[in-house]
Design an enzyme around this catalytic site. Structure first.
Site, PDB file in Angstrom:
ATOM      1  N   PRO A 189       0.673  -1.291  -0.126  1.00  0.00           N
ATOM      2  CA  PRO A 189      -0.043   0.222  -0.018  1.00  0.00           C
ATOM      3  C   PRO A 189       0.775   1.214  -0.131  1.00  0.00           C
ATOM      4  CG  PRO A 189       0.175  -1.068   2.164  1.00  0.00           C
ATOM      5  CD  PRO A 189       1.337  -1.625   1.192  1.00  0.00           C
ATOM      6  N   GLU A 190       0.733   2.161  -1.054  1.00  0.00           N
ATOM      7  CA  GLU A 190       1.149   3.297  -0.933  1.00  0.00           C
ATOM      8  C   GLU A 190      -0.014   4.150  -0.888  1.00  0.00           C
ATOM      9  OE1 GLU A 190       4.180   4.561  -3.774  1.00  0.00           O
ATOM     10  OE2 GLU A 190       4.507   2.316  -3.925  1.00  0.00           O
TER      11      GLU A 190
END
Length: 280
Positions: free
Chosen positions: A2-3
Site C-alpha cells: 500500500p502506498e
DNA sequence: CGGCAAACCTGCGAGC
DNA sequence: TGCTCGCAGGTTTGCC
C-alpha cells in the site's frame, strides 16, 4: 501493498461499510504487530460508533464517538477485508477482527506484520508520534512547485531517496516515486536540491496526476493487494516503468534491442525503474 | 545532521 | 517435486 492510492482505496471501502455502525465485537488474535496492540484495545472499541474514516499519508484513521481514533497502517503486506455475510474461518494472518451491528466483519490481515493498529484521541492526533513528523499531503493544494522546491532545497541526496522521506511529503512509496519521476522526465539519480523552478513544477504535477489516476483505478494490485470488498485494483496496467525492466519506454520509440529499454538500478537497497534517455 | 544499509517477518516466484 | 535464493508496495534504527 500500500502506498497512498491503495490506502485511499481502502479508506473509501471502509467508510462505505463502517460509518454510522456500532462496533459489537473485537477479537485480537495476534497482538505482536509492528507495535504491540494496547492491552485494552478491544475493550476501548466495543460499543463505539464509527463516525468517519479518514486518511493521513498511508495511515487510516477510523473515528469513533467519544473522541477516540483507531489508527491503522498496512505496512508492506497489510490488508483490510470486509465480509457482509458469514466471514470465512480466520487464517493465521488475520490478526484483528472487528464486527459491526450491521453484520459486517472487518479482518485486518498482515502476513509480514510490518503493519500496526493503535488507539489515540482526536485531539492528540496532530502530536501523535506516528503522525507528527509527516510532511504535507501530495494532493493538497498547498503543495505546489515552489513549496516542493523549498522542501528539496539544499538536499544533496538523490531525488529518489528524498521523495521516500515522509517528512518532505507523505504518502509516496517505491512505485509512485518511480512513476512520478518518469512522468516528470527527471532522473532518479538527480540531486534533490537541483529540482527547482520548472522541474519542481513538473514533478509536483506528475505526482498529483499519477496519484489521482491510481486512486481512480482502485490502486494497483501486485501480488495480493485488493480492495476490502475483494475487487482488484488495476493501475498496475498503467505503470510506465515500474517492474518493466527491459521493456520499451512508452515515451521513446527507440529500438529496445539496442537501448535495453527500461533500466533497473538499486538505490538504497530498493529497485528503481527508469528510462535513462527520457529522464535527466 | 545526512546518507546509507540493515533489520523487522513472511510468502512467492525463479531457477536448479 | 522440492529445495534455495532473491526479492517484495514500509518504516525505523544504527552506523559512519
Amino acid at each position: 501493498m500500500p502506498e497512498l492510492p491503495e490506502v485511499e482505496t481502502v479508506r473509501r471501502a471502509l467508510a462505505a461499510k463502517l460509518v454510522g455502525r456500532r462496533i459489537t465485537r473485537v477479537e485480537v488474535r495476534r497482538s505482536d504487530l509492528r507495535l504491540p496492540l494496547p492491552e485494552d484495545f478491544a475493550a476501548r472499541l466495543e460499543g463505539r460508533r464509527v463516525t468517519g474514516v479518514a486518511r493521513r499519508a498511508k495511515y487510516l484513521l477510523i473515528g469513533l464517538d467519544g473522541g477516540g481514533v483507531l489508527l491503522a497502517h498496512l505496512g508492506m503486506s497489510g490488508r483490510m477485508l470486509l465480509f457482509d455475510g458469514a466471514p470465512p474461518p480466520p487464517g493465521p494472518h488475520d490478526h484483528v477482527i472487528v464486527e459491526t451491528d450491521a453484520g459486517t466483519a472487518l479482518y485486518f490481515n498482515d502476513a509480514r506484520r510490518f503493519g500496526l493498529m493503535t488507539l489515540s484521541d482526536e485531539g492528540k492526533l496532530a502530536s501523535h508520534p506516528l503522525l507528527r513528523h509527516l510532511g504535507p499531503e501530495p494532493l493538497s493544494e498547498a503543495l505546489n512547485g515552489p513549496a516542493l522546491a523549498a522542501a528539496l532545497a539544499g538536499r544533496n541526496a538523490t531525488i529518489k531517496a528524498v521523495l521516500f522521506d515522509q517528512r518532505i511529503m507523505a504518502g509516496l512509496g517505491n512505485i509512485y516515486i518511480c512513476e512520478s519521476l518518469f512522468r516528470a522526465g527527471l532522473s532518479p539519480r538527480r540531486r534533490a536540491g537541483t529540482v527547482v523552478g520548472k522541474r519542481a513544477e513538473r514533478l509536483i504535477r506528475a505526482i498529483k496526476s499519477v496519484l489521482g489516476q491510481a486512486i481512480a483505478a482502485g490502486g494497483a494490485t501486485l501480488r495480493d493487494h485488493r480492495q476490502p470488498t475483494g475487487e482488484l485494483g488495476y493501475f498496475q496496467h498503467a505503470f510506465a516503468v515500474y517492474g518493466r525492466q527491459g521493456e520499451p519506454c512508452p515515451g521513446c520509440d527507440c529500438d529496445v534491442t539496442r537501448t535495453g529499454g527500461i533500466r533497473r538500478i538499486v538505490q538504497s537497497a530498493r529497485s528503481t525503474f527508469f528510462c535513462p534517455r527520457r529522464q535527466r
